[in-house]
Design an enzyme around this catalytic site. Sequence first.
Site, PDB file in Angstrom:
ATOM      1  N   VAL A   1       0.863  -1.180   0.000  1.00 23.52           N
ATOM      2  CA  VAL A   1       0.000   0.000   0.000  1.00 23.52           C
ATOM      3  C   VAL A   1       0.903   1.233   0.000  1.00 23.52           C
ATOM      4  O   VAL A   1       1.884   1.294   0.757  1.00 23.52           O
ATOM      5  CB  VAL A   1      -0.926   0.000   1.244  1.00 23.52           C
ATOM      6  CG1 VAL A   1      -1.756   1.268   1.312  1.00 23.52           C
ATOM      7  CG2 VAL A   1      -1.828  -1.232   1.229  1.00 23.52           C
TER       8      VAL A   1
ATOM      9  N   ARG B   1      -5.440   2.598   6.634  1.00 17.45           N
ATOM     10  CA  ARG B   1      -6.852   2.915   6.355  1.00 17.45           C
ATOM     11  C   ARG B   1      -7.614   1.668   5.924  1.00 17.45           C
ATOM     12  O   ARG B   1      -8.669   1.774   5.293  1.00 17.45           O
ATOM     13  CB  ARG B   1      -6.952   3.960   5.255  1.00 17.45           C
ATOM     14  CG  ARG B   1      -6.348   5.275   5.641  1.00 17.45           C
ATOM     15  CD  ARG B   1      -6.608   6.278   4.561  1.00 17.45           C
ATOM     16  NE  ARG B   1      -5.518   7.221   4.480  1.00 17.45           N
ATOM     17  CZ  ARG B   1      -5.376   8.116   3.537  1.00 17.45           C
ATOM     18  NH1 ARG B   1      -6.274   8.175   2.563  1.00 17.45           N
ATOM     19  NH2 ARG B   1      -4.365   8.943   3.537  1.00 17.45           N
ATOM     20  N   GLY B   2      -7.035   0.511   6.177  1.00 16.12           N
ATOM     21  CA  GLY B   2      -7.744  -0.728   5.874  1.00 16.12           C
ATOM     22  C   GLY B   2      -7.556  -1.238   4.454  1.00 16.12           C
ATOM     23  O   GLY B   2      -8.175  -2.235   4.074  1.00 16.12           O
TER      24      GLY B   2
ATOM     25  N   GLY C   1      -4.742  -2.530   2.980  1.00 14.01           N
ATOM     26  CA  GLY C   1      -4.022  -3.797   3.005  1.00 14.01           C
ATOM     27  C   GLY C   1      -4.918  -4.927   3.471  1.00 14.01           C
ATOM     28  O   GLY C   1      -4.907  -6.022   2.905  1.00 14.01           O
ATOM     29  N   ARG C   2      -5.699  -4.661   4.513  1.00 12.90           N
ATOM     30  CA  ARG C   2      -6.615  -5.686   5.037  1.00 12.90           C
ATOM     31  C   ARG C   2      -7.614  -6.114   3.959  1.00 12.90           C
ATOM     32  O   ARG C   2      -7.850  -7.300   3.749  1.00 12.90           O
ATOM     33  CB  ARG C   2      -7.364  -5.112   6.243  1.00 12.90           C
ATOM     34  CG  ARG C   2      -8.309  -6.102   6.896  1.00 12.90           C
ATOM     35  CD  ARG C   2      -9.170  -5.441   7.960  1.00 12.90           C
ATOM     36  NE  ARG C   2      -8.392  -4.866   9.035  1.00 12.90           N
ATOM     37  CZ  ARG C   2      -8.402  -3.589   9.400  1.00 12.90           C
ATOM     38  NH1 ARG C   2      -9.167  -2.725   8.761  1.00 12.90           N
ATOM     39  NH2 ARG C   2      -7.676  -3.175  10.403  1.00 12.90           N
TER      40      ARG C   2
ATOM     41  N   GLU D   1       5.664 -15.388   2.245  1.00 13.99           N
ATOM     42  CA  GLU D   1       6.901 -15.143   2.984  1.00 13.99           C
ATOM     43  C   GLU D   1       6.903 -13.707   3.470  1.00 13.99           C
ATOM     44  O   GLU D   1       6.393 -12.815   2.780  1.00 13.99           O
ATOM     45  CB  GLU D   1       8.139 -15.336   2.099  1.00 13.99           C
ATOM     46  CG  GLU D   1       8.553 -16.779   1.920  1.00 13.99           C
ATOM     47  CD  GLU D   1       7.872 -17.416   0.731  1.00 13.99           C
ATOM     48  OE1 GLU D   1       7.431 -16.660  -0.156  1.00 13.99           O
ATOM     49  OE2 GLU D   1       7.768 -18.659   0.690  1.00 13.99           O
TER      50      GLU D   1
ATOM     51  N   ASN E   1       9.299  -7.232   9.669  1.00 16.19           N
ATOM     52  CA  ASN E   1       8.166  -6.473   9.123  1.00 16.19           C
ATOM     53  C   ASN E   1       6.940  -6.637  10.022  1.00 16.19           C
ATOM     54  O   ASN E   1       5.998  -7.356   9.713  1.00 16.19           O
ATOM     55  CB  ASN E   1       7.870  -6.947   7.693  1.00 16.19           C
ATOM     56  CG  ASN E   1       6.925  -6.020   6.955  1.00 16.19           C
ATOM     57  OD1 ASN E   1       6.270  -5.180   7.559  1.00 16.19           O
ATOM     58  ND2 ASN E   1       6.849  -6.174   5.639  1.00 16.19           N
TER      59      ASN E   1
ATOM     60  N   TYR F   1      -1.133 -10.301   8.773  1.00 12.18           N
ATOM     61  CA  TYR F   1      -1.315 -11.702   8.388  1.00 12.18           C
ATOM     62  C   TYR F   1      -1.842 -12.533   9.567  1.00 12.18           C
ATOM     63  O   TYR F   1      -2.730 -13.373   9.384  1.00 12.18           O
ATOM     64  CB  TYR F   1       0.003 -12.287   7.872  1.00 12.18           C
ATOM     65  CG  TYR F   1       0.539 -11.565   6.650  1.00 12.18           C
ATOM     66  CD1 TYR F   1      -0.319 -11.146   5.634  1.00 12.18           C
ATOM     67  CD2 TYR F   1       1.902 -11.292   6.502  1.00 12.18           C
ATOM     68  CE1 TYR F   1       0.163 -10.483   4.516  1.00 12.18           C
ATOM     69  CE2 TYR F   1       2.392 -10.632   5.385  1.00 12.18           C
ATOM     70  CZ  TYR F   1       1.513 -10.222   4.403  1.00 12.18           C
ATOM     71  OH  TYR F   1       1.995  -9.559   3.298  1.00 12.18           O
TER      72      TYR F   1
HETATM   73  C1  COA Z   1       1.805  -4.181   5.390  1.00 19.57           C
HETATM   74  C2  COA Z   1       0.901  -3.172   4.634  1.00 19.57           C
HETATM   75  C3  COA Z   1       0.492  -3.814   3.319  1.00 19.57           C
HETATM   76  C4  COA Z   1      -0.342  -2.908   5.489  1.00 19.57           C
HETATM   77  O1  COA Z   1      -1.233  -2.111   4.693  1.00 19.57           O
HETATM   78  P1  COA Z   1      -2.219  -1.025   5.360  1.00 19.57           P
HETATM   79  O2  COA Z   1      -3.228  -0.675   4.353  1.00 19.57           O
HETATM   80  O3  COA Z   1      -1.440   0.071   5.966  1.00 19.57           O
HETATM   81  O4  COA Z   1      -2.857  -1.906   6.548  1.00 19.57           O
HETATM   82  P2  COA Z   1      -4.343  -1.770   7.150  1.00 19.57           P
HETATM   83  O5  COA Z   1      -4.662  -0.342   7.394  1.00 19.57           O
HETATM   84  O6  COA Z   1      -5.271  -2.563   6.315  1.00 19.57           O
HETATM   85  O7  COA Z   1      -4.121  -2.485   8.578  1.00 19.57           O
HETATM   86  C5  COA Z   1      -4.495  -3.823   8.785  1.00 19.57           C
HETATM   87  C6  COA Z   1      -3.732  -4.386   9.968  1.00 19.57           C
HETATM   88  O8  COA Z   1      -2.357  -4.470   9.663  1.00 19.57           O
HETATM   89  C7  COA Z   1      -1.582  -4.225  10.851  1.00 19.57           C
HETATM   90  N1  COA Z   1      -0.818  -2.991  10.657  1.00 19.57           N
HETATM   91  C8  COA Z   1      -0.886  -2.155   9.593  1.00 19.57           C
HETATM   92  N2  COA Z   1       0.012  -1.139   9.757  1.00 19.57           N
HETATM   93  C9  COA Z   1       0.622  -1.350  10.931  1.00 19.57           C
HETATM   94  C10 COA Z   1       1.665  -0.678  11.621  1.00 19.57           C
HETATM   95  N3  COA Z   1       2.237   0.432  11.146  1.00 19.57           N
HETATM   96  N4  COA Z   1       2.079  -1.196  12.808  1.00 19.57           N
HETATM   97  C11 COA Z   1       1.536  -2.318  13.306  1.00 19.57           C
HETATM   98  N5  COA Z   1       0.535  -2.996  12.681  1.00 19.57           N
HETATM   99  C12 COA Z   1       0.105  -2.530  11.519  1.00 19.57           C
HETATM  100  C13 COA Z   1      -2.577  -4.086  11.973  1.00 19.57           C
HETATM  101  O9  COA Z   1      -2.826  -5.385  12.481  1.00 19.57           O
HETATM  102  C14 COA Z   1      -3.802  -3.573  11.248  1.00 19.57           C
HETATM  103  O10 COA Z   1      -4.994  -3.849  11.918  1.00 19.57           O
HETATM  104  P3  COA Z   1      -5.561  -2.788  13.010  1.00 19.57           P
HETATM  105  O11 COA Z   1      -5.735  -1.507  12.262  1.00 19.57           O
HETATM  106  O12 COA Z   1      -6.848  -3.425  13.430  1.00 19.57           O
HETATM  107  O13 COA Z   1      -4.513  -2.720  14.075  1.00 19.57           O
HETATM  108  C15 COA Z   1       1.638  -1.813   4.420  1.00 19.57           C
HETATM  109  O14 COA Z   1       2.201  -1.400   5.638  1.00 19.57           O
HETATM  110  C16 COA Z   1       2.716  -1.854   3.365  1.00 19.57           C
HETATM  111  O15 COA Z   1       2.442  -1.718   2.190  1.00 19.57           O
HETATM  112  N6  COA Z   1       3.996  -2.042   3.778  1.00 19.57           N
HETATM  113  C17 COA Z   1       5.112  -2.024   2.838  1.00 19.57           C
HETATM  114  C18 COA Z   1       5.088  -3.245   1.928  1.00 19.57           C
HETATM  115  C19 COA Z   1       5.138  -4.517   2.730  1.00 19.57           C
HETATM  116  O16 COA Z   1       5.925  -4.672   3.669  1.00 19.57           O
HETATM  117  N7  COA Z   1       4.299  -5.500   2.326  1.00 19.57           N
HETATM  118  C20 COA Z   1       4.249  -6.818   2.931  1.00 19.57           C
HETATM  119  C21 COA Z   1       5.283  -7.679   2.325  1.00 19.57           C
HETATM  120  S1  COA Z   1       5.253  -9.336   3.033  1.00 19.57           S
END
Ligand code: COA
Length: 166
Positions: free
Chosen positions: A82, A89-90, A92-93, A114, A119, A126
């Site tokens: 994301v 903002r949900g 990724g979820r 993986e 991270n 997950y």
């Molecule tokens: C991991 C990633 C995809 C999460 O996307 P996002 O849209 O920000 O996540 P969401 O808003 O949907 O959050 C869903 C859940 O993820 C976890 N989460 C997301 N950001 C987090 C943070 N900064 N710290 C801790 N937990 C986090 C929480 O469990 C969260 O649920 P909650 O809001 O009920 O606590 C995003 O941080 C990202 O793109 N990271 C860089 C790329 C990456 O590392 N991808 C994964 C490769 S394996």
Amino acid sequence: MATAPELLGSVPEVIRPMRDGDVPDVVAIERSSYQFPWSEGIFRDCLRVGYTCRVATLGRQVAGYGVMSVGAGEAHILNLCVATAFRCRGVGRRMLALLIERAAAGGMKEAFLEVRPSNTAAIRLYLAHGFEQVGTRRGYYQAVGGREDAAVLRLALRPSRADSST
Ligand SMILES: CC(C)(COP(=O)(O)OP(=O)(O)OC[C@H]1O[C@@H](n2cnc3c(N)ncnc32)[C@H](O)[C@@H]1OP(=O)(O)O)[C@@H](O)C(=O)NCCC(=O)NCCS
């Protein structure tokens, strides 16, 4: 990729199949998100071979993406990302939930991915979806000054009657 000021604070609602024309935006997000990003060619190959590639969009802006391969009863989530401006903002979820639903609807029995043990944001996401760590791949990832292990996560999929064409 610049984010228009009027879009900041808005929540991407649409998740649709990735198109060739999305790749430059996807690559821009990839490069700003990972220290060792996928190349443009990898994304184009994923589209060409028919992997499940989706983008979350807000208007014409790509806010995030997911890439998954399926086969032999297994789904492999290969990338989930994301854009920084749209995180927490949900998105990724919802992207992860959609990929899992697609895999189940396509008859897959389990999903694997993986993740770097460092991270924590991704791992929390997950685990919240029911993934469990089932192994470690030693030296799987490039890392500054060497290699980093990968945690291997697995989710048992429940049969789904959802439409697998979305
Ligand atoms: C991991 C990633 C995809 C999460 O996307 P996002 O849209 O920000 O996540 P969401 O808003 O949907 O959050 C869903 C859940 O993820 C976890 N989460 C997301 N950001 C987090 C943070 N900064 N710290 C801790 N937990 C986090 C929480 O469990 C969260 O649920 P909650 O809001 O009920 O606590 C995003 O941080 C990202 O793109 N990271 C860089 C790329 C990456 O590392 N991808 C994964 C490769 S394996």
